[in-house]
Design a protein around this motif. Structure first.
Motif, PDB file in Angstrom:
ATOM      1  N   PHE A  36      40.141  28.597  29.483  1.00  0.00           N
ATOM      2  CA  PHE A  36      40.223  30.051  29.532  1.00  0.00           C
ATOM      3  C   PHE A  36      39.233  30.653  30.527  1.00  0.00           C
ATOM      4  O   PHE A  36      39.420  31.786  30.969  1.00  0.00           O
ATOM      5  CB  PHE A  36      40.032  30.631  28.129  1.00  0.00           C
ATOM      6  CG  PHE A  36      41.260  30.492  27.272  1.00  0.00           C
ATOM      7  CD1 PHE A  36      42.328  31.353  27.414  1.00  0.00           C
ATOM      8  CD2 PHE A  36      41.354  29.472  26.348  1.00  0.00           C
ATOM      9  CE1 PHE A  36      43.462  31.222  26.646  1.00  0.00           C
ATOM     10  CE2 PHE A  36      42.488  29.324  25.560  1.00  0.00           C
ATOM     11  CZ  PHE A  36      43.551  30.202  25.715  1.00  0.00           C
TER      12      PHE A  36
ATOM     13  N   VAL B 257      41.210  30.956  33.656  1.00  0.00           N
ATOM     14  CA  VAL B 257      42.059  32.151  33.568  1.00  0.00           C
ATOM     15  C   VAL B 257      41.220  33.397  33.844  1.00  0.00           C
ATOM     16  O   VAL B 257      41.633  34.294  34.595  1.00  0.00           O
ATOM     17  CB  VAL B 257      42.732  32.249  32.182  1.00  0.00           C
ATOM     18  CG1 VAL B 257      43.550  33.538  32.072  1.00  0.00           C
ATOM     19  CG2 VAL B 257      43.624  31.041  31.923  1.00  0.00           C
TER      20      VAL B 257
ATOM     21  N   GLY C 200      40.451  33.869  37.521  1.00  0.00           N
ATOM     22  CA  GLY C 200      41.598  34.433  38.228  1.00  0.00           C
ATOM     23  C   GLY C 200      41.714  35.927  37.993  1.00  0.00           C
ATOM     24  O   GLY C 200      41.964  36.708  38.927  1.00  0.00           O
ATOM     25  N   TYR C 201      41.531  36.336  36.735  1.00  0.00           N
ATOM     26  CA  TYR C 201      41.583  37.770  36.412  1.00  0.00           C
ATOM     27  C   TYR C 201      40.486  38.528  37.155  1.00  0.00           C
ATOM     28  O   TYR C 201      40.718  39.605  37.702  1.00  0.00           O
ATOM     29  CB  TYR C 201      41.429  37.957  34.903  1.00  0.00           C
ATOM     30  CG  TYR C 201      41.538  39.396  34.455  1.00  0.00           C
ATOM     31  CD1 TYR C 201      42.776  39.956  34.157  1.00  0.00           C
ATOM     32  CD2 TYR C 201      40.401  40.195  34.355  1.00  0.00           C
ATOM     33  CE1 TYR C 201      42.883  41.282  33.759  1.00  0.00           C
ATOM     34  CE2 TYR C 201      40.494  41.521  33.960  1.00  0.00           C
ATOM     35  CZ  TYR C 201      41.742  42.059  33.664  1.00  0.00           C
ATOM     36  OH  TYR C 201      41.842  43.363  33.282  1.00  0.00           O
TER      37      TYR C 201
ATOM     38  N   SER D 171      50.918  31.479  42.285  1.00  0.00           N
ATOM     39  CA  SER D 171      51.834  31.186  41.171  1.00  0.00           C
ATOM     40  C   SER D 171      53.056  30.416  41.654  1.00  0.00           C
ATOM     41  O   SER D 171      53.520  29.474  40.991  1.00  0.00           O
ATOM     42  CB  SER D 171      52.278  32.491  40.492  1.00  0.00           C
ATOM     43  OG  SER D 171      51.187  33.148  39.902  1.00  0.00           O
TER      44      SER D 171
ATOM     45  N   ASN E 265      53.857  30.111  26.657  1.00  0.00           N
ATOM     46  CA  ASN E 265      53.535  29.864  28.062  1.00  0.00           C
ATOM     47  C   ASN E 265      53.289  28.354  28.242  1.00  0.00           C
ATOM     48  O   ASN E 265      52.158  27.892  28.352  1.00  0.00           O
ATOM     49  CB  ASN E 265      52.297  30.660  28.465  1.00  0.00           C
ATOM     50  CG  ASN E 265      52.053  30.645  29.954  1.00  0.00           C
ATOM     51  OD1 ASN E 265      52.577  29.814  30.679  1.00  0.00           O
ATOM     52  ND2 ASN E 265      51.237  31.573  30.416  1.00  0.00           N
TER      53      ASN E 265
ATOM     54  N   LEU F 211      49.904  27.820  31.343  1.00  0.00           N
ATOM     55  CA  LEU F 211      48.800  27.608  30.404  1.00  0.00           C
ATOM     56  C   LEU F 211      48.968  26.312  29.620  1.00  0.00           C
ATOM     57  O   LEU F 211      48.014  25.559  29.435  1.00  0.00           O
ATOM     58  CB  LEU F 211      48.692  28.797  29.448  1.00  0.00           C
ATOM     59  CG  LEU F 211      47.551  28.743  28.415  1.00  0.00           C
ATOM     60  CD1 LEU F 211      46.201  28.631  29.127  1.00  0.00           C
ATOM     61  CD2 LEU F 211      47.577  29.984  27.525  1.00  0.00           C
TER      62      LEU F 211
ATOM     63  N   LEU G 275      46.192  27.801  35.986  1.00  0.00           N
ATOM     64  CA  LEU G 275      45.340  28.657  35.164  1.00  0.00           C
ATOM     65  C   LEU G 275      44.782  29.830  35.966  1.00  0.00           C
ATOM     66  O   LEU G 275      44.750  30.969  35.487  1.00  0.00           O
ATOM     67  CB  LEU G 275      44.194  27.832  34.574  1.00  0.00           C
ATOM     68  CG  LEU G 275      44.610  26.781  33.546  1.00  0.00           C
ATOM     69  CD1 LEU G 275      43.445  25.857  33.229  1.00  0.00           C
ATOM     70  CD2 LEU G 275      45.129  27.433  32.273  1.00  0.00           C
TER      71      LEU G 275
ATOM     72  N   MET H 257      47.494  32.317  36.571  1.00  0.00           N
ATOM     73  CA  MET H 257      47.802  33.099  35.378  1.00  0.00           C
ATOM     74  C   MET H 257      46.834  34.269  35.224  1.00  0.00           C
ATOM     75  O   MET H 257      47.227  35.377  34.866  1.00  0.00           O
ATOM     76  CB  MET H 257      47.746  32.201  34.146  1.00  0.00           C
ATOM     77  CG  MET H 257      48.138  32.915  32.878  1.00  0.00           C
ATOM     78  SD  MET H 257      47.959  31.890  31.434  1.00  0.00           S
ATOM     79  CE  MET H 257      48.281  33.141  30.177  1.00  0.00           C
ATOM     80  N   GLY H 258      45.554  34.020  35.495  1.00  0.00           N
ATOM     81  CA  GLY H 258      44.574  35.100  35.428  1.00  0.00           C
ATOM     82  C   GLY H 258      44.887  36.222  36.403  1.00  0.00           C
ATOM     83  O   GLY H 258      44.798  37.409  36.063  1.00  0.00           O
TER      84      GLY H 258
ATOM     85  N   THR I  38      49.293  40.251  27.812  1.00  0.00           N
ATOM     86  CA  THR I  38      47.870  40.395  28.111  1.00  0.00           C
ATOM     87  C   THR I  38      47.018  40.291  26.849  1.00  0.00           C
ATOM     88  O   THR I  38      46.020  39.564  26.806  1.00  0.00           O
ATOM     89  CB  THR I  38      47.611  41.746  28.801  1.00  0.00           C
ATOM     90  OG1 THR I  38      48.428  41.837  29.977  1.00  0.00           O
ATOM     91  CG2 THR I  38      46.151  41.891  29.187  1.00  0.00           C
TER      92      THR I  38
ATOM     93  N   THR J  54      47.114  36.695  25.334  1.00  0.00           N
ATOM     94  CA  THR J  54      46.338  35.735  26.114  1.00  0.00           C
ATOM     95  C   THR J  54      44.844  35.921  25.879  1.00  0.00           C
ATOM     96  O   THR J  54      44.094  34.944  25.739  1.00  0.00           O
ATOM     97  CB  THR J  54      46.657  35.877  27.616  1.00  0.00           C
ATOM     98  OG1 THR J  54      48.062  35.678  27.821  1.00  0.00           O
ATOM     99  CG2 THR J  54      45.901  34.840  28.432  1.00  0.00           C
TER     100      THR J  54
END
Length: 316
Positions: free
Chosen positions: A12, A15, A18-19, A36, A106, A110, A212, A215-216, A294, A297
């Motif tokens: 995580f 993730v 990435g976010y 992606s 997912n 993920l 991962l 995905m973020g 969102t 996750t």
């Protein structure tokens, strides 16, 4: 800190990175789409291809696994549909989006790196058996429902059109191509040439971290905008009801410990981008699907740890 906890936090954290890259503007939204696409269209298909070629599936019971998982998915889908239509008063098309969001794990961006990190190659073999039918089954259900509710009340559902649409989407899906190509090569009994094996291994090994991180970035792109209460309700169904049902079914059917653990953990994963894409296709419930993805996750950092603890306690 236990190795299990470290793995969950590592997954995580990728993730979250990435976010953060999307949130700060360090990477543009278009970068997320490109990353992606690489993960889903190149790295993951090659990872599945390698798994199909090299794995030993002895001891895995696919029919019982599929029965346990998809029975739970069907019940959770129905529950999500009823929550959206009966509790929150939305129409049937929005109800379908709610059902998909509640039951569509997912399993790619993920699930694949998560299962590899927790259970290793043997666990990924079990996941591959789920992926091989997860995409076709959920895709078929979505297409049928789209034909029934997404074309307007005055139009007739044409079974041939449904079948053609399903087959077209199925056989151009890179993940399905990777699985089928791997099975075809496995049937030949021939080893992979050294150069081909090196290329496959190099690209396949990037699948987990790239997926991962991508995905973020995706989560940042979709964000949260209204519909918080139904999104929270659907997240509860996805993160608690579905894994609880799978746990009950794998226990009743007596699945092997590793198979049972992987099935429950996959069911406990949050929803992926497919629920949002279906909402876009229906032109309804986009905010609902985005919010649910969102919120689920973000919550999955804790809930997946909970279910991992449960299955390790029960199955060893």
């Amino acid at each position: 800190m236990s190795p299990l906890t470290q793995t969950v936090l590592f997954v995580f954290s990728l993730v979250a990175l990435g976010y953060l890259a999307g949130f700060t503007g360090y990477l543009k939204p278009a970068s997320g789409e490109g990353i992606s696409e690489f993960a889903v269209n190149v790295a993951m298909p090659l990872l599945l291809f390698r798994t199909m070629v090299k794995s030993d599936f002895h001891g895995v019971t696919p029919w019982s696994l599929w029965a346990a998982y998809f029975a739970a998915a069907a019940i959770t889908w129905a529950a999500g549909h009823l929550v959206v239509t009966r509790v929150f008063g939305r129409d049937a098309r929005a109800g379908i989006v709610g059902g998909v969001s509640s039951a569509y794990s997912n399993v790619v961006l993920l699930g694949a790196p998560f299962i590899l990190g927790i259970f290793g190659a043997s666990g990924f073999e079990v996941l591959s058996l789920l992926v091989s039918v997860h995409l076709p089954i959920m895709m078929m259900a979505s297409i049928v429902l789209f034909e029934m509710f997404g074309r307007g009340s005055g139009e007739t559902v044409h079974p041939l059109r449904v079948i053609k649409g399903f087959l077209r989407r199925l056989f151009i899906n890179p993940l399905i191509i990777g699985i089928l190509a791997g099975l075809a090569w496995r049937l030949t009994g021939a080893p992979l040439p050294d150069l081909v094996e090196r290329l496959v291994d190099t690209l396949a090994d990037t699948a987990g971290p790239v997926a991962l991180f991508a995905m973020g970035l995706s989560l940042r792109r979709f964000g949260i905008s209204g519909n918080i209460r139904p999104a929270l309700a659907l997240s509860g169904l996805k993160l608690f009801l579905m894994p609880a049902l799978v746990l009950a079914f794998v226990w009743l059917l007596g699945l092997p410990p590793l198979t049972a653990k992987v099935a429950v953990v996959v069911a406990a994963l949050p929803s992926g981008i497919n629920s949002y894409l279906i909402a876009v296709q229906f032109n309804t419930g986009q905010a609902l699907a985005s919010n649910q993805m969102t919120l689920a996750t973000a919550s999955a950092v804790l809930t997946t740890s909970f279910w991992l603890t449960v299955v390790v306690h029960i199955f060893g």
